[in-house]
Write a protein that holds these residues in place. Sequence first.
Motif, PDB file in Angstrom:
ATOM      1  N   GLY A  30      -3.096 -19.243  44.860  1.00  0.00           N
ATOM      2  CA  GLY A  30      -3.567 -20.017  44.191  1.00  0.00           C
ATOM      3  C   GLY A  30      -3.106 -19.970  42.358  1.00  0.00           C
ATOM      4  O   GLY A  30      -1.204 -19.357  42.971  1.00  0.00           O
ATOM      5  N   GLY A  31      -3.299 -20.280  41.144  1.00  0.00           N
ATOM      6  CA  GLY A  31      -1.898 -19.483  40.147  1.00  0.00           C
ATOM      7  C   GLY A  31      -2.208 -18.587  39.901  1.00  0.00           C
ATOM      8  O   GLY A  31      -1.636 -18.064  39.177  1.00  0.00           O
TER       9      GLY A  31
ATOM     10  N   SER B 188       0.927 -18.058  48.432  1.00  0.00           N
ATOM     11  CA  SER B 188       0.665 -19.549  47.914  1.00  0.00           C
ATOM     12  C   SER B 188       1.091 -20.556  48.510  1.00  0.00           C
ATOM     13  O   SER B 188       2.760 -20.568  49.030  1.00  0.00           O
TER      14      SER B 188
ATOM     15  N   ARG C 278       2.720 -22.738  46.005  1.00  0.00           N
ATOM     16  CA  ARG C 278       3.708 -24.007  45.030  1.00  0.00           C
ATOM     17  C   ARG C 278       4.842 -24.784  45.464  1.00  0.00           C
ATOM     18  O   ARG C 278       5.596 -25.609  45.178  1.00  0.00           O
TER      19      ARG C 278
ATOM     20  N   ASN D 246       1.985 -30.871  46.782  1.00  0.00           N
ATOM     21  CA  ASN D 246       2.759 -30.522  45.147  1.00  0.00           C
ATOM     22  C   ASN D 246       2.534 -32.651  45.022  1.00  0.00           C
ATOM     23  O   ASN D 246       3.429 -33.201  44.235  1.00  0.00           O
TER      24      ASN D 246
ATOM     25  N   ALA E  10      -1.152 -27.461  44.503  1.00  0.00           N
ATOM     26  CA  ALA E  10      -1.012 -26.457  43.590  1.00  0.00           C
ATOM     27  C   ALA E  10      -0.356 -27.149  42.441  1.00  0.00           C
ATOM     28  O   ALA E  10       0.517 -26.463  42.339  1.00  0.00           O
ATOM     29  N   VAL E  11      -0.202 -28.103  42.297  1.00  0.00           N
ATOM     30  CA  VAL E  11      -0.407 -28.651  40.898  1.00  0.00           C
ATOM     31  C   VAL E  11      -0.289 -27.723  39.887  1.00  0.00           C
ATOM     32  O   VAL E  11      -2.217 -27.708  40.420  1.00  0.00           O
ATOM     33  N   VAL E  12       0.196 -27.337  39.200  1.00  0.00           N
ATOM     34  CA  VAL E  12      -0.612 -27.142  37.824  1.00  0.00           C
ATOM     35  C   VAL E  12      -1.365 -27.809  36.265  1.00  0.00           C
ATOM     36  O   VAL E  12      -0.433 -28.736  36.863  1.00  0.00           O
TER      37      VAL E  12
ATOM     38  N   ARG F 255       0.584 -30.414  34.996  1.00  0.00           N
ATOM     39  CA  ARG F 255       1.720 -31.488  35.050  1.00  0.00           C
ATOM     40  C   ARG F 255       0.964 -32.753  35.472  1.00  0.00           C
ATOM     41  O   ARG F 255       1.562 -33.735  35.177  1.00  0.00           O
TER      42      ARG F 255
ATOM     43  N   THR G  42      -0.747 -22.465  34.806  1.00  0.00           N
ATOM     44  CA  THR G  42      -0.694 -21.534  36.282  1.00  0.00           C
ATOM     45  C   THR G  42      -1.698 -21.840  36.315  1.00  0.00           C
ATOM     46  O   THR G  42      -1.371 -21.691  37.515  1.00  0.00           O
TER      47      THR G  42
ATOM     48  N   THR H 262      -3.895 -23.598  38.988  1.00  0.00           N
ATOM     49  CA  THR H 262      -3.587 -24.904  39.256  1.00  0.00           C
ATOM     50  C   THR H 262      -4.999 -25.509  40.626  1.00  0.00           C
ATOM     51  O   THR H 262      -6.138 -25.261  39.901  1.00  0.00           O
TER      52      THR H 262
ATOM     53  N   SER I 221      -4.835 -31.177  49.625  1.00  0.00           N
ATOM     54  CA  SER I 221      -4.920 -32.252  48.355  1.00  0.00           C
ATOM     55  C   SER I 221      -5.753 -32.717  48.136  1.00  0.00           C
ATOM     56  O   SER I 221      -6.780 -32.497  49.808  1.00  0.00           O
TER      57      SER I 221
END
Length: 240
Positions: free
Chosen positions: A24-25, A44, A46, A52, A62-64, A67, A91, A93, A142
């Motif tokens: 993850g983050g 990861s 990412r 994303n 994986a979107v932080v 965002r 950082t 997610t 997702s």
Amino acid sequence: MLLHLPTSVSEAQECMAQGAVPIGGATLVWATWQRDGFPEQAVSLRNVPEANVMGREVLGAAVVLNRIDGRVPEVLSRAAATVGTGAVRRTATVGGNLVGSTLRCLLPAALVLDARARVLEPDRTYETDLAEVLAKNHLLLSLRWREPVASGYLKLPGEAGGPPPLVVAAAVHADSEERSRLRVAVRDGYEVLSESTAYDADPEQVLRALARTAVGALHATARGAVRRQVTDVLARAADR
């Protein structure tokens, strides 16, 4: 520790098959690994496109958090904006917050959206509900949902060093028969409950119906927060 950065779902599955641990983050696992030891391999998502994505009815794992914006429903964007500090949001997610955290700040928002999860296994991807994801700690790829008519998110102030702040999320959905339904989720401490009831323009009628569910057993502060959030979301739904 070897960190894998796959660029496709198939590459990510190969890493999982080799025993790589999802990272993850790394906002939560890093301290644990420093204390208990690092895994030989981590992975990861990412750089995986499917993890994303972001839109009115989809959000990648994986979107932080910093965002997340107005492309997703208000309940989800506001939930993300209240997580931790700016440094954490740059950082952390979506997947890490939902699956890797005991706080699960995004969970009430995901529940009222009636979100479904796309999860990743070494030999397949499939869709399931959030209850299974949380129970089995799946690797989340997702989230998907139907866009609500209106939604909202309320987070009360918390005490430093105390339990997690009370959270109330709500959303109104139109079903296939053009009737609408209100969903409510409450995080009280580390516990999260969710309920739903038929939509009505009169908030008092909706609140009476919710009072006959587990929401009615909440303490007075939580019930007051539910009243405030439900009234607001119903008013905005009526205007659309």
